[in-house]
Design an enzyme around this catalytic site. Structure first.
Site, mmCIF file in Angstrom:
data_model
loop_
_atom_site.group_PDB
_atom_site.id
_atom_site.type_symbol
_atom_site.label_atom_id
_atom_site.label_comp_id
_atom_site.label_asym_id
_atom_site.label_seq_id
_atom_site.Cartn_x
_atom_site.Cartn_y
_atom_site.Cartn_z
ATOM 1 N N ASP A 33 0.868 -1.181 0.000
ATOM 2 C CA ASP A 33 0.000 0.000 0.000
ATOM 3 C C ASP A 33 0.905 1.231 0.000
ATOM 4 O O ASP A 33 1.849 1.293 0.799
ATOM 5 C CB ASP A 33 -0.901 -0.017 1.242
ATOM 6 C CG ASP A 33 -2.022 1.018 1.161
ATOM 7 O OD1 ASP A 33 -1.723 2.188 0.823
ATOM 8 O OD2 ASP A 33 -3.174 0.671 1.434
ATOM 9 N N ILE A 34 0.643 2.176 -0.897
ATOM 10 C CA ILE A 34 1.525 3.350 -0.965
ATOM 11 C C ILE A 34 1.259 4.331 0.173
ATOM 12 O O ILE A 34 2.015 5.268 0.377
ATOM 13 C CB ILE A 34 1.443 4.088 -2.325
ATOM 14 C CG1 ILE A 34 0.013 4.515 -2.629
ATOM 15 C CG2 ILE A 34 2.021 3.219 -3.430
ATOM 16 C CD1 ILE A 34 -0.064 5.509 -3.783
ATOM 17 N N HIS A 95 -12.298 -1.139 -6.907
ATOM 18 C CA HIS A 95 -11.712 -2.396 -7.362
ATOM 19 C C HIS A 95 -11.344 -3.107 -6.060
ATOM 20 O O HIS A 95 -10.546 -2.580 -5.274
ATOM 21 C CB HIS A 95 -10.476 -2.077 -8.230
ATOM 22 C CG HIS A 95 -9.782 -3.275 -8.804
ATOM 23 N ND1 HIS A 95 -9.324 -3.312 -10.101
ATOM 24 C CD2 HIS A 95 -9.433 -4.467 -8.257
ATOM 25 C CE1 HIS A 95 -8.733 -4.482 -10.339
ATOM 26 N NE2 HIS A 95 -8.781 -5.194 -9.223
ATOM 27 N N HIS A 97 -10.121 -4.554 -2.841
ATOM 28 C CA HIS A 97 -8.781 -4.688 -2.281
ATOM 29 C C HIS A 97 -8.882 -5.092 -0.825
ATOM 30 O O HIS A 97 -9.640 -4.528 -0.060
ATOM 31 C CB HIS A 97 -7.920 -3.448 -2.465
ATOM 32 C CG HIS A 97 -8.564 -2.124 -2.192
ATOM 33 N ND1 HIS A 97 -9.670 -1.659 -2.867
ATOM 34 C CD2 HIS A 97 -8.236 -1.159 -1.306
ATOM 35 C CE1 HIS A 97 -9.977 -0.444 -2.412
ATOM 36 N NE2 HIS A 97 -9.135 -0.126 -1.458
HETATM 37 ZN ZN LIG Z 1 -9.843 -2.048 -11.649
#
Ligand SMILES: [Zn+2]
Length: 145
Positions: A33-34, A95, A97
């Site tokens: 994770d950034i 999306h 996660h």
């Molecule tokens: Zn995606």
């Protein structure tokens, strides 16, 4: 749903955006994770663009959780946290996660979940305050103070 042009995770999956890839299989990918909550904080994402984890197919669910466990093992080996917290989101970036967060007693995430659990437990405690005997006791204490 298919690959989404504006989705950063789809770009990472396609190799069109940089990421620190930690582990992957044919259906899922684990990256750092950034914006980590703690050192070793990873995200596990399906390769397919699916906003909510419960809309994944069986094979994707198996892959996602298998990859999550493999990466959690790596986190435990590398950093020895108390445990690796897991939760799934998809709202800010639509999306799926899975968050894998190394957790230590008293760190920010630990305090956050403790607060959340405290909130869960609060209603019964507050209900108790409303009981007649409790109200009577409170009134007497205040009156005599
Ligand atoms: Zn995606």
């Amino acid at each position: 749903m298919t690959e989404n042009d504006s989705c950063i995770f789809c770009k990472i999956v396609a190799g069109q955006a940089d990421a620190y890839r930690i582990y992957e299989d044919e259906l899922s990918l684990a990256i750092l994770d950034i914006n980590p909550f703690s050192r070793g904080h990873c995200l596990v994402i399906p390769r397919r663009h699916v906003p909510w984890w419960h809309d994944l197919n069986e094979e994707e669910v198996e892959s996602l959780f298998r990859v999550a466990r493999t990466v959690a093992d790596k986190i435990m080996k590398a950093y020895s946290p108390d445990f690796v917290a897991m939760y799934a989101r998809g709202r800010r970036i639509p999306h799926t996660h899975i968050f894998l967060v190394p957790t230590y007693k008293g760190d920010p995430l630990d305090r956050f979940f403790n607060a959340l659990e405290g909130f869960q437990e609060a209603p019964p405690a507050l209900m108790k305050l409303r009981e007649k005997s409790s109200m009577q006791e409170t009134a007497e204490r205040l009156i005599s103070a």
